[in-house]
Design a protein around this motif. Structure first.
Motif, short mmCIF file in Angstrom:
data_model
loop_
_atom_site.label_atom_id
_atom_site.label_comp_id
_atom_site.label_asym_id
_atom_site.label_seq_id
_atom_site.Cartn_x
_atom_site.Cartn_y
_atom_site.Cartn_z
N ILE A 331 0.85 -1.22 0.00
CA ILE A 331 0.00 0.00 0.00
C ILE A 331 0.87 1.25 0.00
CG2 ILE A 331 -1.66 1.34 1.38
CD1 ILE A 331 -2.81 -1.41 2.29
N ILE A 337 -6.43 -0.61 -2.20
CA ILE A 337 -7.28 -1.65 -1.60
C ILE A 337 -8.61 -1.69 -2.34
CG2 ILE A 337 -8.49 -2.44 0.47
CD1 ILE A 337 -6.35 -1.02 2.13
N LEU A 356 -6.16 -6.40 -3.79
CA LEU A 356 -5.41 -5.20 -4.14
C LEU A 356 -5.26 -5.09 -5.65
CD1 LEU A 356 -2.45 -5.55 -1.59
CD2 LEU A 356 -4.53 -4.22 -1.26
#
Length: 467
Positions: A331, A337, A356
């Protein structure tokens, strides 16, 4: 809490140094106690097991081995509930899932019986004044190292075929899950098998595992686990020339084409990436979606996950945190996400599924086995190009295709270089007569089926003049 022992020289014994370690569940509760074995324990096991191979007729008698395998098969069936409970207690598996695994594992013993019945260990040919004999003989003492994610079924994929081949075994289970493996040995000890046929030695992989693979009396190592550990095994076993059979990691792709039955495909895709909390070497971890159905597929997949009420936890809190670290790192590098609670990554709770997108092809999450319920989404336009890309992947264990196009399916089956291939079904579809193996960094050697039996045999050629 249950205290277990080693099984050495036909007896259940404590480790010589009386040291122990504990297996804890996800909540940190101690559920089992095992001997933290040392070199003296392993040496004793190897000595007694090697000796019985030299002296007992069992290893040369196909009929004796068939008798023992039948006894084991029926005793395992009688103890199914106890084995399931043992598996659940240490691995944290959902009971229904463990039940299916145990039933499947037991059927592998039946498969080994059928393979052994059909195997001709000695073929004779007469040529002029000579007799030519092609013989198959047991490779010798096998070191069998079992992982924590599927201790029972991985044991059953190997152990019955090793016995069928006529080899004695030193079995080293994982220090994170050993109960169901111990139950197999207890059952075998109550059959007519030689008492020293199998030695069970508990202990830490870095100590006992290393000693086992480096011992010159071991003729073969069968290992299931990570590619990195396998590299250590290759180095540590190099002091003697021993055969290795390695089932290793996988970064397993799933391909979804625009012509696929989307509803059925998503059912299978979900099964593939959620299996055993993602703690499966064949679990799907990257979904390549044909670009024209990418957005539609993403929405349908999210809706499907929202309907699932509960998920299996990772085996330990340490592994749970490792999964979270992989996700958080990705991330930070720009991954988005699609599904999952970002706040949960900083909590002590068990990680639940994450999907993801935007994961870079060069980062660890994309390239390495995570062993968790983390799915990466990628789009593609060219079917042939994506296959070429996958064949350059350092892993080659499992791959999945979802398509109705017969031409694509045929091209895929003929050109994909992965050991285990599913087309329009999930990893829950498997058959005991099929062989297990992988390409590239996913290992070498064959397990289960007739090839699994041959894996533990060596060829001997004999030329004899007629008298």
């Amino acid at each position: 809490m249950k205290t277990s022992k080693n099984f050495i020289n036909g007896k259940w014994v404590h480790g010589k140094k009386k040291k122990y370690y504990y297996i804890k569940n996800f909540n940190g509760e101690k559920v089992s106690k095992y001997p933290d074995s040392d070199k003296i324990d392993l040496d004793s096991a190897i000595k007694s097991t090697a000796l019985v191979f030299e002296k007992n007729s069992f290893f040369k008698s196909k009929n004796q081995r068939l008798k023992v395998l039948n006894e084991i098969y029926f005793k395992l069936k009688k103890n199914i509930k106890s084995i399931i409970n043992a598996e659940v207690s240490e691995t944290g598996k959902i009971y229904e899932d463990a039940s299916k695994e145990i039933h499947s594992g037991i059927e592998l013993w039946k498969s080994a019986i059928q393979v052994l019945k059909k195997t001709n260990f000695r073929k004779k040919t007469n040529i002029k004044k000579q007799i030519l004999i092609s013989a198959l003989e047991p490779i010798g003492l096998v070191g069998l190292i079992i992982p924590w994610n599927y201790p029972f079924i991985v044991s059953c994929e190997r152990l019955p075929f090793i016995i069928a081949a006529g080899c004695p075994v030193i079995l080293k289970p994982s220090e994170y899950a050993s109960a169901s493996v111990s139950m197999i040995i207890k059952i075998i000890s109550k059959t007519s098998a030689p008492k020293q046929l199998i030695s069970l030695v508990h202990g830490k992989g870095k100590k006992i595992g290393k000693l086992l693979v480096s011992d010159n009396k071991i003729n073969m190592i069968s290992f299931t686990g990570s590619t990195n550990v396998a590299k250590d095994i290759i180095k540590n076993s190099s002091s003697s020339i021993k055969k290795l059979s390695l089932e290793l990691g996988g970064k397993n792709p799933m391909i979804l084409t625009s012509d696929a039955n989307l509803e059925k495909s998503l059912k299978y895709i979900t099964e593939n990436f959620l299996e055993n909390a993602g703690q499966a070497c064949i679990a799907g971890s990257i979904l390549f979606i044909e670009s024209k159905i990418y957005n539609k597929t993403k929405k349908r997949l999210i809706n499907k996950l929202k309907k699932i009420r509960s998920f299996q936890k990772p085996i330990t809190k340490l592994h749970n945190q490792n999964i979270k670290n992989f996700i958080s790192s990705s991330i930070k590098k720009g991954a988005k996400i699609v599904y999952g609670d970002k706040k949960s990554l900083k909590s002590n709770k068990a990680v639940e599924p994450f999907i993801l997108e935007g994961v870079n092809r060069n980062e660890k999450l994309f390239l390495e086995e995570i062993f968790g319920t983390v799915l990466i989404l990628k789009s593609f336009k060219s079917f042939k190009n994506i296959l070429n890309e996958l064949n350059k992947n350092k892993y080659g264990l499992a791959v999945y295709l979802y398509s109705k196009n017969k031409t694509k399916i045929k091209y895929f089956e003929e050109n994909i270089r992965f050991g285990r291939v599913w087309v329009n079904c999930s990893l829950k579809s498997w058959h005991t007569n099929l062989t297990i193996g992988g390409f590239r960094n996913s290992g070498y050697g064959s397990e289960t089926s007739s090839e699994g039996l041959k894996n533990y045999l060596v060829n001997k050629s004999i030329i004899s003049m007629k008298s």
